[in-house]
Design a protein around this motif. Structure first.
Motif, PDB file in Angstrom:
ATOM      1  N   GLN A   1       0.316  -1.363   0.001  1.00 10.45           N
ATOM      2  CA  GLN A   1       0.101   0.182  -0.607  1.00 10.45           C
ATOM      3  C   GLN A   1       1.099   0.680   0.426  1.00 10.45           C
ATOM      4  N   PRO A   2       0.164   2.254  -0.490  1.00 12.18           N
ATOM      5  CA  PRO A   2       1.194   3.905  -0.809  1.00 12.18           C
ATOM      6  C   PRO A   2       1.020   4.362   0.697  1.00 12.18           C
TER       7      PRO A   2
ATOM      8  N   LEU B   1      -3.162  10.039  -3.606  1.00 11.60           N
ATOM      9  CA  LEU B   1      -1.400   7.965  -4.212  1.00 11.60           C
ATOM     10  C   LEU B   1      -0.640   9.796  -4.785  1.00 11.60           C
TER      11      LEU B   1
ATOM     12  N   HIS C   1       4.310   9.979  -9.156  1.00 13.77           N
ATOM     13  CA  HIS C   1       5.424   8.505  -9.954  1.00 13.77           C
ATOM     14  C   HIS C   1       5.665   9.687 -11.019  1.00 13.77           C
TER      15      HIS C   1
ATOM     16  N   ALA D   1      -5.241   2.110  -5.213  1.00 15.74           N
ATOM     17  CA  ALA D   1      -4.571   1.373  -4.749  1.00 15.74           C
ATOM     18  C   ALA D   1      -4.725  -0.399  -4.574  1.00 15.74           C
TER      19      ALA D   1
ATOM     20  N   TRP E   1      -2.800   1.927 -11.600  1.00 17.95           N
ATOM     21  CA  TRP E   1      -2.762   0.756 -10.100  1.00 17.95           C
ATOM     22  C   TRP E   1      -1.428   1.926  -9.715  1.00 17.95           C
TER      23      TRP E   1
ATOM     24  N   LEU F   1       1.153   1.963  -7.867  1.00 16.75           N
ATOM     25  CA  LEU F   1       2.832   1.239  -7.016  1.00 16.75           C
ATOM     26  C   LEU F   1       3.148   0.652  -8.762  1.00 16.75           C
TER      27      LEU F   1
ATOM     28  N   ARG G   1       7.361  -3.562 -11.697  1.00 15.12           N
ATOM     29  CA  ARG G   1       8.191  -2.706 -12.669  1.00 15.12           C
ATOM     30  C   ARG G   1       9.035  -2.608 -12.876  1.00 15.12           C
TER      31      ARG G   1
END
Length: 186
Positions: free
Chosen positions: A19-20, A27, A30, A60, A79, A81, A152
């Motif tokens: 979870q961020p 959120l 990036h 999230a 998403w 993350l 990622r």
């Protein structure tokens, strides 16, 4: 609203998605600079054939591991993350509800009609448009999306996800998820 539970699992086990940290209540976006050459950006819109046209917002995972998709049928969830657009590696994962009882089919229902080979555009928050070509269509049981969708690392790709299969009234959701995989194209 019909439930479209999208969660990651491998070998039948639910994967706990990190979870961020939400100190500010928002959120992460990036927006980082890579090598001074290209700015990374969260996706803001996805557009493609068969009526695929939706705003995209960061999301999230819920405590049960499922993505907390927007309630608005016309909006998909990225998403947060995962990989942003403009990245050199990893999966840009965008998911959305196929339908709701109140509003019928939404733009992500188009994923059922988009053929392999079709071109999809993702506009980033930076307003740059990046194009992808659909390379594969797969369906997976609910609660069993491949863990490699939530990475990622690896080759850069786009994964578009919505519900599929029969609707199970007892559980209040669809039995499967449809995933379109796409790779960057000029």
């Amino acid at each position: 609203m019909t439930a479209c539970g999208l969660s990651a699992a491998a070998a039948g086990w639910l994967i706990s998605l990190p979870q961020p940290r939400l100190d500010s209540g928002a959120l992460p976006t990036h927006r980082a600079v890579t090598s001074g050459l290209e700015e990374l950006s969260p996706p803001a819109r996805v557009h493609g054939p068969a009526g695929l046209d939706a705003a995209v917002v960061p999301v999230a995972a819920r405590p049960d591991g499922a993505l907390n998709l927007p309630k608005d049928l016309r909006t998909g969830g990225w998403w947060a993350l995962g990989t942003p657009v403009g990245a050199a590696a990893g999966t840009v994962l965008i998911a959305g509800h196929v339908d709701t009882r109140k509003h019928g089919l939404g733009p992500f229902a188009a994923l059922h009609e988009i053929p392999v080979g079709a071109r999809v555009a993702v506009t980033g928050a930076d307003t740059k448009v990046r194009f992808y070509r659909v390379t594969a269509r797969r369906t997976y049981p609910q609660q069993k999306l491949p863990a490699n969708l939530f990475v990622r690392t690896g080759p850069h790709r786009l994964a578009l996800i919505t519900c599929a299969g029969p609707y199970n009234r007892a559980s209040g959701g669809y039995e499967r998820n449809l995933v379109l995989y796409a790779t960057p194209t000029a």
